[in-house]
Design a protein around this motif. Structure first.
Motif, PDB file in Angstrom:
ATOM      1  N   LEU A   1      33.243  19.769   7.835  1.00 56.66           N
ATOM      2  CA  LEU A   1      33.977  19.768   6.291  1.00 56.66           C
ATOM      3  C   LEU A   1      32.997  20.208   5.100  1.00 56.66           C
ATOM      4  CD1 LEU A   1      36.689  19.779   4.830  1.00 56.66           C
ATOM      5  CD2 LEU A   1      36.374  17.289   4.648  1.00 56.66           C
TER       6      LEU A   1
ATOM      7  N   ASP B   1      46.093  23.974   2.641  1.00 59.70           N
ATOM      8  CA  ASP B   1      45.030  24.896   3.380  1.00 59.70           C
ATOM      9  C   ASP B   1      45.543  26.193   3.496  1.00 59.70           C
ATOM     10  OD1 ASP B   1      42.543  25.547   4.378  1.00 59.70           O
ATOM     11  OD2 ASP B   1      43.106  24.719   6.149  1.00 59.70           O
TER      12      ASP B   1
ATOM     13  N   ASP C   1      42.120  19.626  -1.689  1.00 59.44           N
ATOM     14  CA  ASP C   1      41.265  18.889  -0.547  1.00 59.44           C
ATOM     15  C   ASP C   1      40.653  17.782  -1.061  1.00 59.44           C
ATOM     16  OD1 ASP C   1      42.223  20.980   1.245  1.00 59.44           O
ATOM     17  OD2 ASP C   1      40.432  22.022   0.914  1.00 59.44           O
TER      18      ASP C   1
ATOM     19  N   ILE D   1      42.022  13.724   0.090  1.00 59.15           N
ATOM     20  CA  ILE D   1      41.024  12.891   0.791  1.00 59.15           C
ATOM     21  C   ILE D   1      41.058  11.632  -0.100  1.00 59.15           C
ATOM     22  CG2 ILE D   1      38.803  12.492   1.536  1.00 59.15           C
ATOM     23  CD1 ILE D   1      38.930  15.413   2.352  1.00 59.15           C
TER      24      ILE D   1
ATOM     25  N   ILE E   1      42.532  19.611   7.412  1.00 59.48           N
ATOM     26  CA  ILE E   1      42.230  18.409   6.981  1.00 59.48           C
ATOM     27  C   ILE E   1      43.224  17.357   6.527  1.00 59.48           C
ATOM     28  CG2 ILE E   1      41.849  17.290   4.347  1.00 59.48           C
ATOM     29  CD1 ILE E   1      40.222  19.622   3.539  1.00 59.48           C
TER      30      ILE E   1
END
Length: 549
Positions: A79, A149, A178, A182, A372
């Motif tokens: 990543l 994404d 992203d 997260i 992700i």
């Protein structure tokens, strides 16, 4: 024995990447126009996973473990180069021109989507309509599945020349989204159920603290690198210069992770700031090296992840719950619609150039889910049954959005353009209008421009030549905003742009002397001369050998 198994795993990954590279090359060489390379690599993983499943059925080896995507490897190795490259290669002018709208969609929009999905699934579970999840599990799944994404869509956008504002809104949102997803998922997972009332405010505070501090850490590393390159003449030793850039690129990620902050936000911020200041202090050779090396690493990481997505169809012990999957997909589309529709209304109150209905539709359509979300699902610390249900649903949603929505983006844009032509009775924009749209896309920086009409094509022009839906090809073709727009003087710039031009750029960027510029030009000339001599010499040897035969 363990060392031998690890060697085999690495060899297996290298073989998959080699096949992916050859397949992408084949798509480019034979001009296969209708298949984005990300979707093609997913199909490749599907085929490889099917072959391995047949081998396992006949007890020919056991490579189940090699097919699994290890979340730790994904977050620590795969990543970071993807996120850093996306920030480093970002078109800064258009990004900062739409920064307010991008942050609005990425932060508040992700929260809206996560709340819509999480609350919907929790209510459906309580009503026994769908698979039952706890509140924490529902909102955790809602946060991870909100990670967009749009790799396939952005390749199409770049290929068919969509409106620059539309491209940057989708791309900028996906880059920041992203990191937001997260951090939000991690915050919800560690949420304390027993003290929900008091913990909610703490969780929100921790989210914004982690998001802000991580961004500041990345920016600090990038600015420190810019000052280091400005005052230390590393340009004379490109190898040391490139090593320094790599250390400063990865440093903020691991520091932020060690401080229990967001490494993804840190490395994204580092890439953004580094390309704006430190990049211009590098020698021309290192500039090219940095761009190509990180782009290569990002391509390899993305290819590996998309191949694993295809193989996961066979490699994971799935627990498919049809009602849960269908309702999750519906809520994803509804949450994306609420996100884009409500926040576009809010953003348009402060924008000179409005986000049109056509652009909103394409933004909604571009909300693909990707690697992700799948990696976050594998990383969930829930019980085995719930985790398998969530991972299986995530995989189906990712594959559906990437293959079906991503593969039909071109047709959606054509449909929107046809509808626009019917509403306005006009044809595709002329070259003068197209140039005006490119010029007007920096309105948020205070660069003037006229108000757009109610209907604007999402595609500024029809490509004169055949286009490829390949990110690899189109990244080399796409122009930076500075190449298609006149440079804005300090007198006309306003707000952040004016401060940047007057104070930050002179402080952090190096002013090269004429002698240093001539030396850099001579180095590049020597490289091209040597390459030309080697190629010419090789051709002469080949001709002589053929003549002797």
């Amino acid at each position: 024995n363990e060392e031998s198994q690890n060697s085999f795993r690495i060899f297996f990954i290298l073989c998959v990447l080699l096949i992916a590279i050859l397949m992408v090359y084949t798509l480019i060489k034979f001009k296969f126009h209708y298949l984005p390379e990300s979707i093609a690599i997913v199909f490749l993983g599907f085929i490889i996973g099917g072959i391995f499943q047949i081998f396992n059925h006949f007890n020919i080896g056991n490579i189940k473990e090699e097919e699994m995507l290890n979340p730790t490897i994904f977050f620590l190795i795969m990543l970071p180069p993807i996120i850093f490259e996306s920030g480093y290669s970002l078109h800064k002018g258009n990004f900062f021109a739409n920064l307010g709208s991008i942050v609005l969609f990425a932060v508040l929009g992700t929260a809206i989507s996560a709340f819509t999905i999480g609350s919907g699934l929790w209510v459906l579970g309580q009503a026994k309509i769908s698979y039952g999840l706890t509140a924490k599990q529902s909102f955790g799944f809602g946060a991870l599945i909100s990670a967009v994404d749009p790799v396939a869509t952005l390749a199409i956008f770049s290929a068919i020349d969509v409106h620059p504002t539309l491209y940057m809104l989708v791309f900028g949102e996906s880059v920041l989204n992203d990191a937001v997803s997260i951090v939000m998922t991690d915050t919800i997972i560690h949420f304390n159920d027993t003290e929900a009332g008091s913990a909610l405010g703490t969780a929100v505070g921790e989210f914004f603290l982690s998001f802000t501090m991580s961004g500041l850490i990345g920016a600090a590393f990038a600015l420190l690198l810019a000052l280091l390159l400005k005052h230390i003449a590393l340009q004379k030793t490109p190898s040391l210069e490139f090593c320094t850039v790599c250390l400063f690129a990865y440093g903020p990620y691991f520091l932020a992770e060690g401080l229990h902050l967001s490494g993804i936000m840190a490395i994204l911020s580092s890439g953004l700031v580094m390309s704006h200041y430190a990049h211009y202090n590098l020698s021309i050779m290192t500039q090219v090296t940095v761009q190509q090396v990180f782009r290569t690493f990002a391509f390899l990481a993305e290819s590996c992840v998309f191949a694993y997505l295809g193989m996961a169809i066979f490699s994971f012990n799935h627990n498919f719950q049809p009602a849960f999957i269908i309702w999750s997909l519906i809520l994803c589309l509804v949450g994306r619609g609420l996100n884009i529709g409500l926040l576009s209304l809010l953003a348009n109150r402060f924008r000179t150039h409005k986000i049109t209905f056509q652009q909103q539709f394409i933004m909604w359509f571009s909300g693909l889910r990707g690697a992700i979300a799948f990696a976050l699902a594998l990383h969930l610390p829930f019980d085995s049954e719930t985790k398998h249900v969530i991972v299986s649903a995530t995989l189906v949603i990712v594959l559906f959005t990437v293959v079906c929505l991503g593969g039909s983006t071109t047709h959606a844009i054509k449909l929107v353009n046809w509808w626009t032509d019917r509403q306005t009775g006009r044809q595709r924009l002329s070259s003068e209008d197209r140039n005006r749209l490119h010029h007007d896309s920096t309105e948020s920086l205070g660069y003037g421009g006229e108000e757009e009409g109610e209907y604007v094509h999402v595609q500024t022009d029809i490509p004169d030549t055949e286009y490829m839906l390949s990110k690899t090809v189109e990244l080399g073709r796409s122009k930076h905003l500075e190449e298609v727009e006149p440079q804005v003087s300090d007198h006309h710039a306003r707000g952040w742009a004016r401060w940047d031009q007057r104070y930050f750029i002179p402080f952090f960027r190096k002013r090269f002397t004429q002698q240093e510029i001539r030396r850099a030009c001579d180095e590049m000339q020597d490289l091209t001369t040597k390459w030309h001599t080697d190629v010419e010499g090789g051709s002469q040897l080949l001709d002589e050998d053929e003549h002797s035969l």
